[in-house]
Design a protein around this motif. Structure first.
Motif, PDB file in Angstrom:
ATOM      1  N   ASP A 630      74.385 -24.957 -39.814  1.00  0.00           N
ATOM      2  CA  ASP A 630      75.463 -25.106 -39.130  1.00  0.00           C
ATOM      3  C   ASP A 630      76.591 -24.150 -38.747  1.00  0.00           C
ATOM      4  N   LEU A 631      76.393 -23.003 -39.390  1.00  0.00           N
ATOM      5  CA  LEU A 631      77.530 -21.990 -39.471  1.00  0.00           C
ATOM      6  C   LEU A 631      76.935 -20.699 -39.284  1.00  0.00           C
ATOM      7  N   THR A 632      77.589 -20.086 -38.349  1.00  0.00           N
ATOM      8  CA  THR A 632      77.313 -18.415 -38.267  1.00  0.00           C
ATOM      9  C   THR A 632      78.449 -17.719 -38.134  1.00  0.00           C
ATOM     10  N   LEU A 633      78.462 -16.615 -38.810  1.00  0.00           N
ATOM     11  CA  LEU A 633      79.731 -15.974 -38.923  1.00  0.00           C
ATOM     12  C   LEU A 633      78.936 -14.366 -38.998  1.00  0.00           C
ATOM     13  N   ASN A 634      79.872 -13.314 -38.023  1.00  0.00           N
ATOM     14  CA  ASN A 634      79.540 -12.086 -37.963  1.00  0.00           C
ATOM     15  C   ASN A 634      80.631 -11.368 -37.803  1.00  0.00           C
ATOM     16  N   LEU A 635      80.961 -10.042 -38.804  1.00  0.00           N
ATOM     17  CA  LEU A 635      82.252  -9.260 -38.795  1.00  0.00           C
ATOM     18  C   LEU A 635      81.637  -7.946 -38.972  1.00  0.00           C
ATOM     19  N   THR A 636      82.400  -7.143 -37.868  1.00  0.00           N
ATOM     20  CA  THR A 636      81.704  -5.825 -37.940  1.00  0.00           C
ATOM     21  C   THR A 636      83.045  -4.974 -37.596  1.00  0.00           C
ATOM     22  N   PHE A 666      84.674  -9.888 -34.436  1.00  0.00           N
ATOM     23  CA  PHE A 666      84.256 -11.300 -35.223  1.00  0.00           C
ATOM     24  C   PHE A 666      83.400 -12.020 -34.187  1.00  0.00           C
ATOM     25  N   GLU A 667      82.678 -12.756 -34.452  1.00  0.00           N
ATOM     26  CA  GLU A 667      81.930 -13.732 -33.689  1.00  0.00           C
ATOM     27  C   GLU A 667      81.311 -14.567 -34.699  1.00  0.00           C
ATOM     28  N   GLY A 668      81.509 -15.956 -34.323  1.00  0.00           N
ATOM     29  CA  GLY A 668      80.966 -17.288 -35.301  1.00  0.00           C
ATOM     30  C   GLY A 668      80.777 -18.395 -34.383  1.00  0.00           C
ATOM     31  N   GLY A 669      80.029 -19.301 -35.141  1.00  0.00           N
ATOM     32  CA  GLY A 669      79.903 -20.671 -34.496  1.00  0.00           C
ATOM     33  C   GLY A 669      79.710 -21.654 -35.606  1.00  0.00           C
ATOM     34  N   TYR A 670      80.299 -22.881 -35.257  1.00  0.00           N
ATOM     35  CA  TYR A 670      80.522 -23.811 -36.303  1.00  0.00           C
ATOM     36  C   TYR A 670      79.682 -25.417 -35.468  1.00  0.00           C
ATOM     37  N   ARG A 671      79.070 -25.974 -36.316  1.00  0.00           N
ATOM     38  CA  ARG A 671      78.697 -27.478 -35.689  1.00  0.00           C
ATOM     39  C   ARG A 671      78.489 -28.600 -36.651  1.00  0.00           C
ATOM     40  N   THR A 672      79.181 -29.643 -36.332  1.00  0.00           N
ATOM     41  CA  THR A 672      79.040 -30.810 -37.237  1.00  0.00           C
ATOM     42  C   THR A 672      79.227 -32.175 -36.214  1.00  0.00           C
ATOM     43  N   GLY A 673      78.067 -32.815 -36.295  1.00  0.00           N
ATOM     44  CA  GLY A 673      78.155 -34.143 -35.745  1.00  0.00           C
ATOM     45  C   GLY A 673      77.952 -34.037 -34.313  1.00  0.00           C
ATOM     46  N   ILE A 674      78.846 -34.458 -33.438  1.00  0.00           N
ATOM     47  CA  ILE A 674      79.095 -34.299 -31.997  1.00  0.00           C
ATOM     48  C   ILE A 674      80.148 -33.023 -31.631  1.00  0.00           C
TER      49      ILE A 674
END
Length: 808
Positions: A630-636, A666-674
């Motif tokens: 449910d979570l992606t995080l990238n930091l460079t 930075f690049e990221g994504g989060y998902r929970t339910g709808i």
């Protein structure tokens, strides 16, 4: 994930459901591998992501990627793009390579008249866009030290298709898209798709400035250990090129206030007009030719390619070949001057000069109060560029072999290959100078100018048949063939949690051909007197006729070479987290931009400045990646040092500089339910380290380089409904390299709503730049002029479209 209607990239993909993706990077690496096992910085925009953005051009599509600076103000193509603080000293896409299906569109992305983005159209054929920033991009493609952006096509592995109809609700657009893919047998599949559209476009031109489309097809035969794929593409499209728009600036250079002038909306208007269509020039052969300014940026391209992969003695061999033609041109106002009427008339006709309408509904009527003309009191001196692209043919082949060996409890992957490309550049630039009022809504009319005695200085609004504001210069023809060759190799050792890799590439090539033009000097004449309209009378404009000196070409004959290398290490700390570091040295061979400059000898064709043949780029990066369901995080963190040898396309001045850029991405994504949220941001600190021609720029921030850019897309979706928006923004920057005039930051909003009333039908409403934000990406002036009028290039204002899509 939801999809949204688009104006250019095609209508949305089917059901708004959560997809399952294999998180593997394949572009700019030796062999596809999990992102957490790769010491690279990568991003992917899939078809559902693209649909949310509603891009009207390739440049707008790429604004949603972290690390990328995309100045998408010119229209469908010929935009400016770079990565991680690498400079845009002039225009085009220099340090980044744009690819279609793993091969470059052009060898040089900053060719004048037709950049690499000019040949790319995002439609239902597009599966995804893969991006790699820095790192191995330096060694797995030529002329790509900043990164690679690869547009990947669908290949029929998913059966089905769609038909979609899109209409602009508050601007002129009618578009139809289709695609279909299926299996013909267990080992044979195909995909076909395309689009056609017509309309005025996102800015008011007074006529249908957009007209055309493309069709793409591929067929794939699978066999044990590999496949062979044949593909073809035909593109025939006409789109407007948007020149800089006039705006009023008050305040100070440090705190400027930008505002629209009367009768012209910078967000929605352009100096294109139904009354300014006909353009007469002398062509390359000095023959009178008639052009239609309404043709704008015309692109015609046919491409055929073969891609195959097979196993041979334990090696995986991959070969990609493509032959592509490209022709067309650009007929449009370019870097025109917007001046108060008294100043413009005095410059063109001296003291006491007068004006009248040359065409339009008031043709022949005297302009008795120029200072109040259209409420803004401005007159435009239009530089009409007629840039003919006779051929930008490109032939490329990339063959590589890869094999994995078991060694010491780990896997050693080795790759070797050879790349060969041939790029033709056959272009000509011709000019006319016209005079017009400054008015929007596609209704500006041409103006005739008379001196104090009443002697006409123009004819039907034409002041000169050359670039009069620059003394009749910059009429040029370029006929040059470029050869690019590059052997390359890499090794990657993966044992346990550690992966260590290194790669090397050696580019060498030639440039051979010739140039025509008075700018070459040596007594070459570029302006003559000629009865252009053949009426037996020499008018004032006919004493300023641009001509090409055909009998005195200048040769181009030089070679170049440079070495690129890259090494990196990746440590998988645990299943969801990895850290990496990489150091690279790449290069960018310079194409036709350095011609017609002191860099190339006009007598021998050799390089007067050998170091300008290719610009080196050194880069380092260190980053951390985290991923769970449910979570992606990238930091460079990144550092880059680059040389740029160039010629400014606006000022025609040579550029020889060194730059440095450091920053965090930075690049990221989060998902929970709808609910889901994706976000990215890039902080960049860039400096000019050296400037051969203007040492005063040393220590300054490069023009148009913002400290911080960001993208964020929140959305809510169910099986039947989806709503969301993409917010894309930037902080302020400097207009030019002297760090004087500030350009304000901005945030644009692309919103979408979708409803799926039935399983096969999707209805979408989309608003691009929903709040009609003034988003200025560049300003031509270095400081506020005495007139208070500057030339700006803003993103398009609000456009709303609706799409109905039927899936089958």
């Amino acid at each position: 994930m939801p999809a949204a209607a688009q104006t250019v990239a095609g209508p949305p993909t089917p059901a708004p459901v959560k997809p399952t993706y294999n998180d593997t990077v394949t572009t700019g690496v030796a062999k596809g591998r999990d992102r957490l096992d790769s010491a690279t910085s990568t991003s992917t925009l899939r078809d559902v992501d693209i649909a949310k953005l509603a891009p009207r051009s390739t440049g707008e599509l790429l604004r949603d990627l972290p690390g990328i600076r995309s100045e998408a103000s010119t229209g469908e193509g010929y935009g400016n793009l770079t990565i991680r603080g690498l400079p845009i000293a002039t225009s085009g896409v220099k340090f980044v390579q744009l690819q279609e299906d793993g091969l470059p569109v052009f060898e040089f992305g900053d060719l004048q008249g037709m950049g690499a983005d000019s040949l790319i159209r995002a439609d239902l054929n597009l599966s995804q866009v893969e991006v790699i920033r820095g790192g191995s991009a330096s060694t797995f493609a030529s002329n790509s030290p900043g990164g690679i952006i690869n547009f990947v096509s669908k290949t029929g592995d998913v059966e089905g298709g769609a038909i979609a109809l899109t209409a602009g609700l508050d601007y002129g657009l009618y578009r139809s898209d289709f695609d279909y893919g299926a299996r013909l047998s267990d080992t044979l599949r195909f995909h076909i798709g395309g689009f056609y559209r017509q309309g005025e476009g996102p800015r008011r031109a007074g006529y249908d400035a957009q007209k055309g489309g493309q069709i793409k097809v591929n067929i794939t035969k699978e066999f044990a250990g590999g496949y062979i794929r044949l593909y073809g593409k035909y593109l025939n499209d006409r789109t407007p090129f948007y020149d800089a728009a006039p705006m009023m600036v008050t305040g100070t250079n440090d705190d400027p206030k930008y505002s629209d002038i009367a009768s012209f909306d910078a967000n929605h208007d352009t100096m294109l007009s139904r009354n300014i269509r006909q353009n007469v020039v002398l062509d390359r052969n000095n023959t009178v030719a008639m052009r239609d300014i309404g043709d704008g940026h015309t692109v015609k391209s046919s491409a055929f390619g073969v891609e195959t992969q097979f196993e041979l003695a334990g090696w995986t061999i991959t070969d990609r070949f493509r032959y592509a033609t490209a022709s067309g041109g650009m007929t449009t106002p370019f870097t025109s001057a917007y001046l108060p009427a008294a100043l413009a008339l005095g410059r063109l006709g001296g003291a006491g000069a007068r004006a009248s309408y040359a065409n339009g509904p008031l043709a022949g009527q005297a302009i008795t109060s120029p200072a109040t003309l259209n409420g803004n009191g401005l007159i435009a001196i239009l530089n009409i560029l007629d840039l003919r692209v006779e051929s930008q043919r490109n032939v490329t082949n990339d063959i590589r072999g890869s094999r994995t060996f078991e060694l010491g409890g780990g896997n050693l992957t080795t790759t070797g290959g050879f790349y060969a490309g041939r790029q033709t550049v056959d272009i000509g630039a011709y000019w006319t100078t016209k005079v017009s009022e400054v008015r929007g809504d596609g209704r500006a009319a041409l103006i005739n100018v008379f001196d104090a005695t009443g002697r006409p200085l123009t004819e039907n609004g034409v002041y000169a048949y050359n670039l009069a504001l620059a003394g009749g210069t910059r009429r040029r023809s370029t006929i040059v063939d470029y050869a690019v060759n590059a052997p390359f190799a890499s090794v990657n050792y993966h044992v346990g949690r550690i992966a260590i890799g290194a790669s090397v590439r050696y580019d060498y090539g030639t440039a051979k051909g010739f140039l025509l033009g008075s700018d070459l000097g040596g007594g070459r004449v570029g302006t003559i007197t000629q009865d252009v309209n053949r009426d037996g009378v020499i008018s004032a404009p006919e004493t300023m006729v641009g001509v090409t000196p055909l009998t005195s070409p200048a040769p181009v004959d030089y070679s170049y070479n440079y070495l690129s290398y890259s090494t990196g290490v990746n440590f998988r700390i645990a299943e969801p987290i990895a850290v990496f570091a990489r150091y690279s040295r790449g290069g960018r061979a310079n194409g036709e931009r350095i011609l017609f400059s002191p860099i190339v000898s006009t007598t021998t064709g050799a390089l007067n400045v050998p170091s300008a043949a290719a610009d080196p780029v050194k880069q380092a990066e260190i980053g951390v990646k985290y991923r769970r369901s449910d979570l992606t995080l990238n930091l460079t963190g990144f550092w880059a040092k680059a040389q740029d040898s160039n010629v400014d396309s606006v000022t025609n001045q040579p550029v020889a500089r060194m730059y440095r850029a450091t920053g965090v991405e930075f690049e990221g994504g989060y998902r929970t339910g709808i609910f889901s949220l994706t976000a990215g941001g890039t902080y960049t600190s860039a400096k000019i380290l050296a400037d051969q021609f203007n040492p005063a720029n040393v220590g300054k921030t490069p023009r148009r380089q913002a400290k911080f850019t960001f993208q964020t897309t929140p959305q809510i979706m169910t099986d039947r409904f989806a709503v969301g928006a993409a917010f894309i923004g930037t902080t302020g920057s400097y207009a030019q390299d002297n760090d004087a005039l500030r350009v304000p930051g901005y945030v644009t909003t692309n919103a979408f709503v979708q409803v799926r009333p039935t399983e096969k039908l999707l209805l979408s409403l989309n608003a691009n730049n929903l709040f009609d934000t003034l988003a200025i990406v560049s300003v031509d002036e270095a400081a506020i002029p005495a007139t208070g009028i500057v030339r700006v290039r803003p993103l398009n204002g609000r456009t709303v479209s609706a799409t109905a899509r039927f899936d089958f």
